[in-house]
Design a protein around this motif. Structure first.
Motif, PDB file in Angstrom:
ATOM      1  N   VAL A  30      35.232  40.037  40.949  1.00 45.14           N
ATOM      2  CA  VAL A  30      35.145  39.099  39.833  1.00 45.14           C
ATOM      3  C   VAL A  30      35.984  37.874  40.173  1.00 45.14           C
ATOM      4  N   GLU A  31      35.339  36.698  40.129  1.00 45.78           N
ATOM      5  CA  GLU A  31      36.045  35.456  40.446  1.00 45.78           C
ATOM      6  C   GLU A  31      35.597  34.338  39.531  1.00 45.78           C
ATOM      7  N   ASP A  32      36.473  33.373  39.354  1.00 45.16           N
ATOM      8  CA  ASP A  32      36.131  32.164  38.622  1.00 45.16           C
ATOM      9  C   ASP A  32      35.188  31.320  39.477  1.00 45.16           C
ATOM     10  N   THR A  33      35.571  31.138  40.707  1.00 45.49           N
ATOM     11  CA  THR A  33      34.770  30.455  41.716  1.00 45.49           C
ATOM     12  C   THR A  33      34.734  31.367  42.936  1.00 45.49           C
ATOM     13  N   ARG A  34      33.581  31.567  43.498  1.00 48.60           N
ATOM     14  CA  ARG A  34      33.489  32.503  44.618  1.00 48.60           C
ATOM     15  C   ARG A  34      34.216  31.959  45.838  1.00 48.60           C
ATOM     16  N   GLU A  35      35.273  32.686  46.198  1.00 49.26           N
ATOM     17  CA  GLU A  35      36.067  32.337  47.377  1.00 49.26           C
ATOM     18  C   GLU A  35      36.152  33.491  48.362  1.00 49.26           C
ATOM     19  N   LEU A  36      36.158  34.716  47.842  1.00 50.02           N
ATOM     20  CA  LEU A  36      36.289  35.887  48.705  1.00 50.02           C
ATOM     21  C   LEU A  36      35.026  36.107  49.525  1.00 50.02           C
ATOM     22  N   ARG A  37      35.207  36.304  50.788  1.00 46.34           N
ATOM     23  CA  ARG A  37      34.116  36.649  51.693  1.00 46.34           C
ATOM     24  C   ARG A  37      34.480  38.000  52.299  1.00 46.34           C
ATOM     25  N   VAL A  38      33.722  39.014  51.948  1.00 47.05           N
ATOM     26  CA  VAL A  38      34.051  40.365  52.377  1.00 47.05           C
ATOM     27  C   VAL A  38      32.922  40.910  53.241  1.00 47.05           C
ATOM     28  N   ASP A  39      33.281  41.355  54.432  1.00 44.10           N
ATOM     29  CA  ASP A  39      32.319  41.970  55.343  1.00 44.10           C
ATOM     30  C   ASP A  39      32.248  43.459  54.997  1.00 44.10           C
ATOM     31  N   PRO A  41      29.202  46.515  53.280  1.00 46.11           N
ATOM     32  CA  PRO A  41      27.788  46.697  52.921  1.00 46.11           C
ATOM     33  C   PRO A  41      27.491  46.855  51.430  1.00 46.11           C
ATOM     34  N   HIS A  42      28.508  47.077  50.589  1.00 47.50           N
ATOM     35  CA  HIS A  42      28.230  47.386  49.187  1.00 47.50           C
ATOM     36  C   HIS A  42      29.146  46.558  48.269  1.00 47.50           C
ATOM     37  N   VAL A  43      28.818  45.274  48.137  1.00 45.62           N
ATOM     38  CA  VAL A  43      29.630  44.359  47.339  1.00 45.62           C
ATOM     39  C   VAL A  43      28.777  43.737  46.244  1.00 45.62           C
ATOM     40  N   VAL A  44      29.323  43.693  45.039  1.00 46.52           N
ATOM     41  CA  VAL A  44      28.703  42.989  43.924  1.00 46.52           C
ATOM     42  C   VAL A  44      29.651  41.859  43.546  1.00 46.52           C
ATOM     43  N   TYR A  45      29.148  40.622  43.556  1.00 44.82           N
ATOM     44  CA  TYR A  45      29.951  39.462  43.195  1.00 44.82           C
ATOM     45  C   TYR A  45      29.594  39.019  41.784  1.00 44.82           C
ATOM     46  N   LEU A  46      30.596  38.805  40.939  1.00 43.82           N
ATOM     47  CA  LEU A  46      30.411  38.263  39.601  1.00 43.82           C
ATOM     48  C   LEU A  46      31.258  37.008  39.482  1.00 43.82           C
ATOM     49  N   ALA A  47      30.667  35.930  38.989  1.00 44.59           N
ATOM     50  CA  ALA A  47      31.395  34.667  38.865  1.00 44.59           C
ATOM     51  C   ALA A  47      31.339  34.165  37.430  1.00 44.59           C
ATOM     52  N   ARG A  56      28.028  26.340  24.830  1.00 44.80           N
ATOM     53  CA  ARG A  56      27.320  27.615  24.991  1.00 44.80           C
ATOM     54  C   ARG A  56      27.217  28.007  26.465  1.00 44.80           C
ATOM     55  N   GLY A  57      26.974  29.294  26.660  1.00 46.26           N
ATOM     56  CA  GLY A  57      26.693  29.779  28.003  1.00 46.26           C
ATOM     57  C   GLY A  57      27.899  30.112  28.850  1.00 46.26           C
ATOM     58  N   GLY A  58      29.091  29.967  28.315  1.00 44.19           N
ATOM     59  CA  GLY A  58      30.288  30.288  29.088  1.00 44.19           C
ATOM     60  C   GLY A  58      30.462  31.788  29.258  1.00 44.19           C
ATOM     61  N   ILE A  59      30.936  32.182  30.416  1.00 46.33           N
ATOM     62  CA  ILE A  59      31.237  33.589  30.688  1.00 46.33           C
ATOM     63  C   ILE A  59      32.661  33.637  31.240  1.00 46.33           C
ATOM     64  N   SER A  60      33.555  34.256  30.495  1.00 46.27           N
ATOM     65  CA  SER A  60      34.964  34.310  30.883  1.00 46.27           C
ATOM     66  C   SER A  60      35.218  35.444  31.876  1.00 46.27           C
ATOM     67  N   VAL A  77      37.934  44.247  41.917  1.00 43.46           N
ATOM     68  CA  VAL A  77      38.721  43.186  42.538  1.00 43.46           C
ATOM     69  C   VAL A  77      38.671  41.949  41.657  1.00 43.46           C
ATOM     70  N   LEU A  78      39.822  41.442  41.295  1.00 45.00           N
ATOM     71  CA  LEU A  78      39.905  40.190  40.561  1.00 45.00           C
ATOM     72  C   LEU A  78      40.433  39.156  41.538  1.00 45.00           C
ATOM     73  N   GLY A  79      39.540  38.251  41.957  1.00 48.77           N
ATOM     74  CA  GLY A  79      39.870  37.286  42.994  1.00 48.77           C
ATOM     75  C   GLY A  79      41.179  36.563  42.759  1.00 48.77           C
ATOM     76  N   GLU A  80      41.407  36.106  41.538  1.00 50.31           N
ATOM     77  CA  GLU A  80      42.684  35.493  41.195  1.00 50.31           C
ATOM     78  C   GLU A  80      42.980  35.775  39.734  1.00 50.31           C
ATOM     79  N   VAL A  81      44.099  36.438  39.488  1.00 48.88           N
ATOM     80  CA  VAL A  81      44.537  36.718  38.126  1.00 48.88           C
ATOM     81  C   VAL A  81      45.237  35.459  37.638  1.00 48.88           C
TER      82      VAL A  81
END
Length: 172
Positions: A30-39, A41-47, A56-60, A77-81
């Protein structure tokens, strides 16, 4: 948890460590802006995203952390707390979601706990509540620092709120 100043390598270190996770583990990042690059095989990215001009449309990040728990993460994983999402991260790490990790801005190893307390205040948590949650949830805190160009970077880890061990770059 990995702490450090801006540009110290927190995200790079976290990405490298996550790449070592077992291939069978599901990583939800989970990240505000996608910065993490993880090598891995099983990663789900949420931004997260900001609301539009109509509000409207904001997702915190708080919402994303809550929703990520439904995705059966082996590692949350929280990219940046950096805000009130700290409450959800600590709650998750204390309710059976082991393997949680993330980064936060802190000036030293000792400042990691006080930084969590400050962020907890944004989530209406008392310092005592943050301390109790941290004591149960956090196994290790690492601080990454940058030195002058000749000395490279340094790494410290906190095994308890009162002890810190420093390692010079060549000792790693």
């Amino acid at each position: 948890m990995i702490g450090g100043g801006t540009g110290s390598g927190k995200t790079t270190l976290l990405g490298a460590l996550l790449s070592l996770a077992s291939p069978g583990e599901r990583l939800v990042i989970v990240e505000d802006t996608r910065e993490l690059r993880v090598d891995h095989p099983h990663v789900v990215y949420l931004a997260g995203r900001s609301a539009n001009v109509e509000g409207r449309g904001g997702i915190s990040l708080t919402t994303l952390v809550q929703q990520s728990l439904r995705m059966r993460p082996d590692r949350l994983v929280l990219g940046e707390v950096r805000g009130a999402e700290v409450r959800e991260l600590l709650t998750a790490m204390n309710t059976g979601h082991e393997g949680g990790c993330g980064t936060l801005h802190a000036n030293s190893t000792g400042d990691i706990v006080s930084r969590f307390q400050a962020l907890g205040a944004l989530a209406d948590m008392s310092p005592a509540a943050v301390d109790a949650q941290l004591a149960s949830a956090l196994d290790v805190a690492v601080h990454v620092g940058r030195g002058p160009a000749a000395s490279g970077w340094s790494l410290k880890w906190l095994s308890s709120p009162t002890t810190a061990t420093a390692y010079a770059p060549r000792q790693l």
